[in-house]
Design a protein around this motif. Sequence first.
Motif, PDB file in Angstrom:
ATOM      1  N   PRO A   1      17.795   8.139 -31.088  1.00 22.33           N
ATOM      2  CA  PRO A   1      17.299   8.202 -32.471  1.00 22.33           C
ATOM      3  C   PRO A   1      17.801   9.417 -33.244  1.00 22.33           C
ATOM      4  O   PRO A   1      17.816   9.400 -34.472  1.00 22.33           O
ATOM      5  CB  PRO A   1      15.779   8.228 -32.305  1.00 22.33           C
ATOM      6  N   ALA A   2      18.234  10.464 -32.539  1.00 20.24           N
ATOM      7  CA  ALA A   2      18.720  11.666 -33.223  1.00 20.24           C
ATOM      8  C   ALA A   2      20.128  11.488 -33.771  1.00 20.24           C
ATOM      9  O   ALA A   2      20.485  12.086 -34.787  1.00 20.24           O
ATOM     10  CB  ALA A   2      18.679  12.858 -32.273  1.00 20.24           C
ATOM     11  N   THR A   3      20.949  10.656 -33.119  1.00 16.73           N
ATOM     12  CA  THR A   3      22.353  10.508 -33.527  1.00 16.73           C
ATOM     13  C   THR A   3      22.729   9.076 -33.886  1.00 16.73           C
ATOM     14  O   THR A   3      23.781   8.843 -34.488  1.00 16.73           O
ATOM     15  CB  THR A   3      23.293  10.972 -32.407  1.00 16.73           C
ATOM     16  N   GLN A   4      21.894   8.105 -33.485  1.00 16.00           N
ATOM     17  CA  GLN A   4      22.139   6.680 -33.714  1.00 16.00           C
ATOM     18  C   GLN A   4      23.427   6.198 -33.058  1.00 16.00           C
ATOM     19  O   GLN A   4      24.056   5.251 -33.488  1.00 16.00           O
ATOM     20  CB  GLN A   4      22.040   6.337 -35.208  1.00 16.00           C
ATOM     21  N   SER A   5      23.830   6.894 -31.986  1.00 15.75           N
ATOM     22  CA  SER A   5      24.853   6.451 -31.059  1.00 15.75           C
ATOM     23  C   SER A   5      24.164   6.138 -29.727  1.00 15.75           C
ATOM     24  O   SER A   5      23.001   6.499 -29.532  1.00 15.75           O
ATOM     25  CB  SER A   5      25.929   7.524 -30.867  1.00 15.75           C
ATOM     26  N   PRO A   6      24.851   5.478 -28.785  1.00 13.07           N
ATOM     27  CA  PRO A   6      24.160   5.008 -27.576  1.00 13.07           C
ATOM     28  C   PRO A   6      23.791   6.095 -26.582  1.00 13.07           C
ATOM     29  O   PRO A   6      24.474   7.110 -26.446  1.00 13.07           O
ATOM     30  CB  PRO A   6      25.179   4.050 -26.942  1.00 13.07           C
ATOM     31  N   THR A   7      22.699   5.834 -25.873  1.00 11.79           N
ATOM     32  CA  THR A   7      22.388   6.485 -24.607  1.00 11.79           C
ATOM     33  C   THR A   7      22.664   5.449 -23.532  1.00 11.79           C
ATOM     34  O   THR A   7      22.104   4.346 -23.569  1.00 11.79           O
ATOM     35  CB  THR A   7      20.918   6.943 -24.556  1.00 11.79           C
ATOM     36  N   GLN A   8      23.542   5.772 -22.563  1.00  9.88           N
ATOM     37  CA  GLN A   8      23.989   4.780 -21.585  1.00  9.88           C
ATOM     38  C   GLN A   8      24.604   5.480 -20.375  1.00  9.88           C
ATOM     39  O   GLN A   8      24.787   6.694 -20.374  1.00  9.88           O
ATOM     40  CB  GLN A   8      25.003   3.839 -22.226  1.00  9.88           C
TER      41      GLN A   8
END
Length: 405
Positions: free
Chosen positions: A365-372
């Motif tokens: 939610p802080a960067t709107q890129s994936p956590t994976q």
Amino acid sequence: MSNNLPLSSSTSRRVFIAGAGAFGATILGGAAPAVLAKTNAPLKIGVLNSFSKVFAALASANLNGMNLYFDQIGNTIAGRKIEIIREDDEINPQVGLQKLRKLNESDKCDIITGIQASNVAMAAVEYLRQSKAFMLCTGAGVAALSYTQLPYFFRCSVSTYTLHQTMGEWFYDNVSKEVLLSASDFAGGRGSLAEFKAGFVPKGGKVIQEIYPPLGNNDFSSYLALMRNANAPATFSFYAGTDAVRFVKQYDEFGLKQRSRLTGSGFMLESDTLPAQGRSALGAINALHYADTLDNAANKKFVADYRKKYNEYPSVYSEYGYVAAQVLHAALQAVDGNTEDKDRLRAAMIAVRLNAPRGPFRFNPATQSPTQNVYLREVAEIGGRITNKVIHTIPNVVEPANRPY
């Protein structure tokens, strides 16, 4: 991107989407949710990508993955028939900006996807800021995109910082304390090497030399001569598309594989390049968030379905498109197909949770890129096919909330 960007009152309640196949939204907080305006108008999805030049195969694979998933759901989301409008940015920021403006203003796309080339993606930032166009990036991995403070910009591919910084740390511990770096001379290439150094140098690693051939290079011999003279124990490189094929084959032909261990970004050694690289790629170590050999149910289905439809194995770029379609399906179902209320759609995007072919997926939610996951892979021959086997998994790698360099 700050996690405190303003949301409308209708999106202050959390929207949960459970799993890849459950698309109902549950609104918490007591009050009954407002009824969304229902439309049966076509859902226009713009696809802006590099369908020509060095990245042509990447863009086509991306769109193939997206089309595969949309076909599986009847090309309809929340009662809206999907209409894809495709444009080629030619890896040219000016052309890309013109095509982006066309998709948003003339074609009136509900959502725009794509952009593989990092230079094109970065050139689009200010227009996206001014126009407030909703975009799901399905390609460009340059880390700076995560820190643009654009509330309606998401990325379902990767921030390469999470890959290459992780690889830099692992490289120091498992490959060599010294390295020679090389990459195509564009934003994505230079950024990827900076990310590798962010993991490698703080541990005490020594960078012997950095070499940057031009993007779209045919003959690497002069650069390979520099590498041979440097006599590094190992190299780490970033190339993609036809550049990756030429570099890896010429690296082997130059006799460097025996002198300097070949390692690199997973984009250099992927399903789109390995068939052409052939045995020249064997033994190369690389890092990526996907491998077509991953042993999970979602990936086995994806690979089987992709091979049946396109008669080839998917690449990471195919998986980008497939996951983009999954994300859009989940988020748009949660808002009943309403793309006018962008704050509500943004909240639904942040709430998406998938068991994707690559493994567990969610947006930071802080960067709107994936956590994976990040997978350390080695190119090997498996069942007569040259592909990647996973040799180590680093789960749920989280991108820094603030720009790291």
